[in-house]
Scaffold this motif. Structure first.
Motif, PDB file in Angstrom:
ATOM      1  N   MET A   1      51.775  33.427  43.205  1.00  0.00           N
ATOM      2  CA  MET A   1      51.085  32.342  42.864  1.00  0.00           C
ATOM      3  C   MET A   1      49.535  32.241  43.259  1.00  0.00           C
ATOM      4  N   PRO A   2      48.627  31.803  42.671  1.00  0.00           N
ATOM      5  CA  PRO A   2      47.472  31.915  43.045  1.00  0.00           C
ATOM      6  C   PRO A   2      47.055  31.423  44.526  1.00  0.00           C
ATOM      7  N   GLU A   3      46.543  32.192  45.358  1.00  0.00           N
ATOM      8  CA  GLU A   3      45.901  31.798  46.577  1.00  0.00           C
ATOM      9  C   GLU A   3      44.296  32.304  46.889  1.00  0.00           C
ATOM     10  N   GLY A   4      43.744  32.175  47.880  1.00  0.00           N
ATOM     11  CA  GLY A   4      42.488  32.593  47.940  1.00  0.00           C
ATOM     12  C   GLY A   4      42.084  34.117  47.710  1.00  0.00           C
ATOM     13  N   ASP A   5      43.126  34.801  48.035  1.00  0.00           N
ATOM     14  CA  ASP A   5      42.810  36.378  47.771  1.00  0.00           C
ATOM     15  C   ASP A   5      43.046  36.571  46.128  1.00  0.00           C
ATOM     16  N   SER A   6      43.797  35.748  45.468  1.00  0.00           N
ATOM     17  CA  SER A   6      44.012  35.948  43.948  1.00  0.00           C
ATOM     18  C   SER A   6      42.742  35.487  43.431  1.00  0.00           C
ATOM     19  N   VAL A   7      42.055  34.601  43.732  1.00  0.00           N
ATOM     20  CA  VAL A   7      40.748  34.103  43.344  1.00  0.00           C
ATOM     21  C   VAL A   7      39.611  35.151  43.497  1.00  0.00           C
ATOM     22  N   LEU A   8      39.647  35.544  44.570  1.00  0.00           N
ATOM     23  CA  LEU A   8      38.680  36.508  45.045  1.00  0.00           C
ATOM     24  C   LEU A   8      38.640  37.773  44.092  1.00  0.00           C
ATOM     25  N   GLN A   9      39.983  38.041  44.046  1.00  0.00           N
ATOM     26  CA  GLN A   9      40.141  39.333  42.913  1.00  0.00           C
ATOM     27  C   GLN A   9      39.560  39.227  41.538  1.00  0.00           C
ATOM     28  N   LEU A  10      40.174  37.835  41.030  1.00  0.00           N
ATOM     29  CA  LEU A  10      39.755  37.621  39.759  1.00  0.00           C
ATOM     30  C   LEU A  10      38.210  37.329  39.834  1.00  0.00           C
ATOM     31  N   ALA A  11      37.664  36.959  40.775  1.00  0.00           N
ATOM     32  CA  ALA A  11      35.924  36.894  40.654  1.00  0.00           C
ATOM     33  C   ALA A  11      35.454  38.260  40.546  1.00  0.00           C
ATOM     34  N   ASN A  12      36.117  39.038  41.195  1.00  0.00           N
ATOM     35  CA  ASN A  12      35.741  40.624  41.210  1.00  0.00           C
ATOM     36  C   ASN A  12      35.645  41.080  39.632  1.00  0.00           C
ATOM     37  N   ARG A  13      36.931  40.864  39.051  1.00  0.00           N
ATOM     38  CA  ARG A  13      37.292  41.488  37.946  1.00  0.00           C
ATOM     39  C   ARG A  13      36.120  40.827  36.962  1.00  0.00           C
ATOM     40  N   LEU A  14      35.609  39.678  36.915  1.00  0.00           N
ATOM     41  CA  LEU A  14      34.688  38.937  36.135  1.00  0.00           C
ATOM     42  C   LEU A  14      33.370  39.124  36.384  1.00  0.00           C
ATOM     43  N   GLN A  15      32.946  39.903  37.401  1.00  0.00           N
ATOM     44  CA  GLN A  15      31.622  40.383  37.719  1.00  0.00           C
ATOM     45  C   GLN A  15      30.858  40.954  36.580  1.00  0.00           C
ATOM     46  N   PHE A  16      31.406  41.475  35.563  1.00  0.00           N
ATOM     47  CA  PHE A  16      30.888  42.132  34.360  1.00  0.00           C
ATOM     48  C   PHE A  16      30.239  40.854  33.598  1.00  0.00           C
TER      49      PHE A  16
END
Length: 267
Positions: free
Chosen positions: A1-16
């Motif tokens: 389930m999405p928690e703070g680490d999930s959203v951090l990883q998502l933001a990292n993937r979207l840096q492009f």
């Protein structure tokens, strides 16, 4: 389930996305359906707790995954992996050096809103410190401690999930934090060591911030990565007592499942 680490990883993937021009916008939520970022450049993508933000010029797109949300990235024209009717945000960006544009699609998002960049601090003002923020040790920890201790009769399990106290902890981490601290989730804040609990919270979430699988036991094998989360009626990894589960919440808080070891976390 999405928690703070999930959203951090998502933001990292979207840096492009940063530095790319938006070619087409489709926000499929009535309140923002007429908003367009077309022609604007994505200036930044960042997380705050469980929230994701993207800035296009003077506009900020704010989204939240809730329980079901996901983001997908693919070349324009490729088939989506999820049904089109689940899309809430569709952004088509220039794809250079690839000849085809890139589509970024948010499916089943629980929140989609747009506001001016100058309103950002006001919009997130109700949230507690982000537990994965760079300034956690210098400023965030003290603020979170103060907010939690302001309600000493509240259960520690409720306090940890309250995003107004600290942003980013979800139900899975709550279960593991309470186990590692040796406290029952329903124990009142006044009877817990809040400093130790915050130290454990930061340590295990920071350790998992770049990991695709959450590990609190030190063992990455499937089914062995957690102490109590999702392990009802299974033996405690420390003492062998059967893990129990119940519900905690109601009133101002959503009722959520809790797990604990009756021996290691006495009520």
């Amino acid at each position: 389930m999405p928690e703070g680490d999930s959203v951090l990883q998502l933001a990292n993937r979207l840096q492009f996305m940063t530095g790319r021009e938006v070619l087409h916008t489709s926000l499929r939520v009535p309140s923002v359906a007429t908003v367009r970022f077309d022609g604007a450049v994505c200036e930044a993508v960042w997380p705050y707790g469980k929230h994701l933000f993207m800035q296009f010029g003077d506009a900020v797109l704010h989204t939240h995954l809730k329980m079901e949300g996901t983001w997908a990235m693919h070349l324009a024209g490729d088939r989506w992996r999820k049904p089109g009717h689940t899309a809430r945000v569709v952004l088509r960006l220039e794809g250079a050096p690839h000849p085809r544009p890139i589509e970024v699609v948010g499916h089943e998002l629980g929140l989609v809103e747009v506001f001016r960049a100058r309103e950002y601090q006001e919009r997130i003002g109700y949230l507690g410190p982000d537990i994965l923020a760079g300034d956690w040790e210098t400023a965030g920890r003290a603020e979170a401690r103060s907010r939690i201790l302001a309600r000493p009769d509240r259960e520690i399990g409720r306090a940890l999930l309250d995003q107004k106290n600290l942003a980013g902890v979800g139900n899975e981490y709550r279960a593991e934090i309470c186990f590692l601290a040796g406290v029952h989730p329903a124990r009142p804040v006044r009877d817990t060591d809040v400093d130790e609990i915050l130290a454990i919270s930061r340590r295990i979430m920071w350790a998992n911030r770049n990991s695709p699988i959450r590990v609190t036991t030190g063992v990455r094998r499937a089914g062995e990565n957690a102490y109590v989360f999702g392990r009802n009626r299974r033996p405690c990894r420390r003492c062998g007592t059967l893990i129990e589960k119940d519900f905690l919440g109601g009133g101002e808080d959503l009722e959520r499942v809790i797990w604990w070891c009756p021996h290691c976390q006495p009520a």
